[in-house]
Design an enzyme around this catalytic site. Structure first.
Site, PDB file in Angstrom:
ATOM      1  N   THR A 133      -9.153 -21.244  -2.353  1.00 24.64           N
ATOM      2  CA  THR A 133      -8.364 -22.061  -1.442  1.00 24.64           C
ATOM      3  C   THR A 133      -8.026 -21.260  -0.187  1.00 24.64           C
ATOM      4  O   THR A 133      -7.592 -20.110  -0.279  1.00 24.64           O
ATOM      5  CB  THR A 133      -7.062 -22.524  -2.137  1.00 24.64           C
ATOM      6  OG1 THR A 133      -7.442 -23.282  -3.288  1.00 24.64           O
ATOM      7  CG2 THR A 133      -6.199 -23.364  -1.207  1.00 24.64           C
ATOM      8  N   ALA A 168     -10.536  -7.385   6.566  1.00 23.69           N
ATOM      9  CA  ALA A 168     -11.781  -6.700   6.915  1.00 23.69           C
ATOM     10  C   ALA A 168     -12.381  -5.957   5.718  1.00 23.69           C
ATOM     11  O   ALA A 168     -13.596  -5.813   5.628  1.00 23.69           O
ATOM     12  CB  ALA A 168     -11.548  -5.738   8.075  1.00 23.69           C
ATOM     13  N   THR A 169     -11.549  -5.503   4.795  1.00 23.69           N
ATOM     14  CA  THR A 169     -12.084  -4.833   3.605  1.00 23.69           C
ATOM     15  C   THR A 169     -12.990  -5.796   2.834  1.00 23.69           C
ATOM     16  O   THR A 169     -14.116  -5.444   2.461  1.00 23.69           O
ATOM     17  CB  THR A 169     -10.939  -4.347   2.693  1.00 23.69           C
ATOM     18  OG1 THR A 169     -10.154  -3.402   3.423  1.00 23.69           O
ATOM     19  CG2 THR A 169     -11.473  -3.704   1.425  1.00 23.69           C
ATOM     20  N   GLN A 207     -11.193  -2.638  14.422  1.00 20.00           N
ATOM     21  CA  GLN A 207     -10.409  -1.994  15.483  1.00 20.00           C
ATOM     22  C   GLN A 207     -10.798  -2.477  16.878  1.00 20.00           C
ATOM     23  O   GLN A 207     -10.040  -2.273  17.830  1.00 20.00           O
ATOM     24  CB  GLN A 207     -10.602  -0.471  15.424  1.00 20.00           C
ATOM     25  CG  GLN A 207     -10.042   0.188  14.192  1.00 20.00           C
ATOM     26  CD  GLN A 207      -8.515   0.185  14.145  1.00 20.00           C
ATOM     27  OE1 GLN A 207      -7.844  -0.023  15.156  1.00 20.00           O
ATOM     28  NE2 GLN A 207      -7.968   0.403  12.976  1.00 20.00           N
ATOM     29  N   ASN A 265     -11.389   3.894  13.531  1.00 19.02           N
ATOM     30  CA  ASN A 265      -9.952   3.699  13.360  1.00 19.02           C
ATOM     31  C   ASN A 265      -9.133   4.974  13.583  1.00 19.02           C
ATOM     32  O   ASN A 265      -7.964   4.909  13.915  1.00 19.02           O
ATOM     33  CB  ASN A 265      -9.649   3.116  11.973  1.00 19.02           C
ATOM     34  CG  ASN A 265     -10.405   3.815  10.875  1.00 19.02           C
ATOM     35  OD1 ASN A 265     -11.635   3.875  10.891  1.00 19.02           O
ATOM     36  ND2 ASN A 265      -9.694   4.358   9.914  1.00 19.02           N
ATOM     37  N   CYS A 320      -5.418   4.794   4.847  1.00 20.58           N
ATOM     38  CA  CYS A 320      -5.947   4.930   3.481  1.00 20.58           C
ATOM     39  C   CYS A 320      -6.131   6.389   3.104  1.00 20.58           C
ATOM     40  O   CYS A 320      -5.841   6.790   1.994  1.00 20.58           O
ATOM     41  CB  CYS A 320      -7.249   4.148   3.309  1.00 20.58           C
ATOM     42  SG  CYS A 320      -8.547   4.653   4.396  1.00 20.58           S
ATOM     43  N   SER A 344     -10.283  -8.274  11.215  1.00 19.91           N
ATOM     44  CA  SER A 344      -9.034  -8.299  10.453  1.00 19.91           C
ATOM     45  C   SER A 344      -7.935  -8.955  11.271  1.00 19.91           C
ATOM     46  O   SER A 344      -7.809  -8.707  12.468  1.00 19.91           O
ATOM     47  CB  SER A 344      -8.643  -6.861  10.106  1.00 19.91           C
ATOM     48  OG  SER A 344      -7.381  -6.856   9.463  1.00 19.91           O
TER      49      SER A 344
END
Ligand SMILES: *Cc1c(COP(=O)(O)O)cnc(C)c1O
Length: 400
Positions: free
Chosen positions: A239, A70-71, A178, A150, A325, A198
């Site tokens: 890839t 997701a980042t 989330q 989150n 984080c 994510s």
């Protein structure tokens, strides 16, 4: 370990691992190899995952762009749209409580000439569609607002925001890391143009995610952020992580199948946890919206009990003081700060986020551990539970 930190990451579901295993071993082909069966098998597996993920958000398989998480999806959506539509304007609207993947991307763009509005939230961590509408100007090209937070689990009025975005002709990106798999998300009903997802927040593997990119009305175009072989319709070269993608697809299908029953089961466990803790402890504040909140999340502030120390004393219960984080950066929660939670309560905050594998027995044990731990910490800090401070653990009108 009793794992109550599912908003940081979820364990891999054994059924997901089973789906992935062939692609970690015999079926090792490159999904872009068009000249032999190993490549075809990989490409087919990726296509299946695309359909599985698209199905849970009401989208077409062609609109799914695989990323590393997701980042990266947030970065691609925000920078990609900002660059693509820079001739239309340079203004972006977001919210003060977004994930760092969105906030830091917006900060970066501010340094390159874009203007960003960081909307404030109410005491429950919510923004309104009216606030968004008022912030839109002639130069606004993108609105980026998460579906569910989150830290607090607070759910924004995404349908209304999507309608405002559509009415005003502004693109709407939503960080759904989330929300997807935990609450119903539908890109059509919600007017979402770009949606970040994510894998590891829905019992899939880490290091894989995707970005939904609306294909029509309007067809959204993005400037690619990773150049190379032109994979993923030129929007994200590299890839493909075939085993990861297969796992994410299986995880999405599983989440969709289990969502109605599972969300109720988790909500019951979460409410049991909060009720159990607040039955024995006073001066506890429940952060986040009383009802518009993820069913698995309870972010509690215990006055007089420092969060990190309290969690250490909990022993076999894994919880968190905030998002993974901000914890790593050892900074206090920007989310609680934006909600106006007083500093002494922010210090005593513990996020409990439940998941698929939690049982009632685990929750009952966690209740005991939390009560023990908070009581011990309050003794250390000399906090008097019967002192003047009284904080409701329930917002007015909340029913359990
Ligand atoms: C976890 C999370 C992210 C980051 O996702 P990764 O796949 O770990 O990069 C972004 N936004 C929100 C809201 C999250 O909870």
């Amino acid at each position: 370990m009793i794992y109550l930190d599912n908003n940081a990451t979820t364990p891999l579901d054994p059924q997901v691992l089973e789906a992935m295993t062939p692609y970690l071993t015999d079926e090792f082909g490159n999904a872009a190899s068009v000249d032999h069966p190993l490549g075809w098998a990989a490409a087919e597996a990726v296509d299946k995952a695309r359909r599985q993920i698209a199905a849970i958000i009401g989208a077409d398989a062609k609109t799914i762009i695989f990323t590393s998480g997701a980042t990266e999806s947030d970065n691609l959506a925000i920078k990609g749209a900002a660059e693509m539509y820079k001739d239309k304007g340079n203004h972006i609207i977001t919210v003060a409580t977004e994930h760092k993947a969105v906030l830091d991307t917006c900060k970066y763009l501010e340094g390159t000439g874009y203007e960003v509005t960081y909307l404030p939230v109410d005491e429950f961590g919510r923004v309104s569609a009216e606030q968004v509408a008022e912030a839109i100007g002639d130069r606004t090209i993108l609105i980026t607002i998460m579906a569910a937070n989150n830290e607090t689990g607070t759910i924004h009025p995404i349908c209304d925001i999507g309608q405002v975005a559509k009415d005003r002709g502004v693109l709407f990106h939503c960080d759904g890391a989330q929300a997807v798999g935990r609450i119903p998300v539908d890109v059509e009903a919600m007017g979402i143009d770009l949606l970040s997802i994510s894998g590891h927040k829905m019992y899939g593997p880490k290091g894989v995610g995707c970005l939904y990119v609306r294909g029509r009305s309007p067809r959204v175009r993005l400037t690619c952020q990773i150049h190379g072989g032109g994979h993923e319709r030129g929007m994200r070269s590299g890839t493909l992580n075939v085993p990861g993608i297969v796992g994410m697809g299986a995880a999405a299908e599983l989440a969709a199948k289990e969502l109605p029953e599972e969300s109720q089961r988790i909500r019951d466990l979460r409410d049991r946890l909060v009720a159990g803790v607040t039955a024995k402890l006073d001066c506890v504040k429940l952060n986040g919206h009383p009802t518009q909140r993820l069913p698995n999340t309870a972010y509690l502030s215990f006055a007089g009990a420092e969060g990190e120390a309290t969690i250490s004393a909990m022993g076999d219960v894994a919880a968190s003081t905030g998002s993974a984080c901000t914890t790593a950066a050892h900074t206090r929660s920007h989310v609680l700060g934006a909600m106006g939670v007083p500093e002494d309560l922010v210090q005593g905050s513990i996020r409990l986020s439940l998941g698929r594998f939690n049982t009632k027995e685990e929750i009952d044990h966690a209740i005991e551990r939390i009560i023990f731990s908070v009581t011990a910490m309050r003794k250390v800090s000399g906090f008097d539970q019967k002192g003047g401070l009284t904080i409701s653990s329930q917002a007015p009108g909340e029913t359990r």
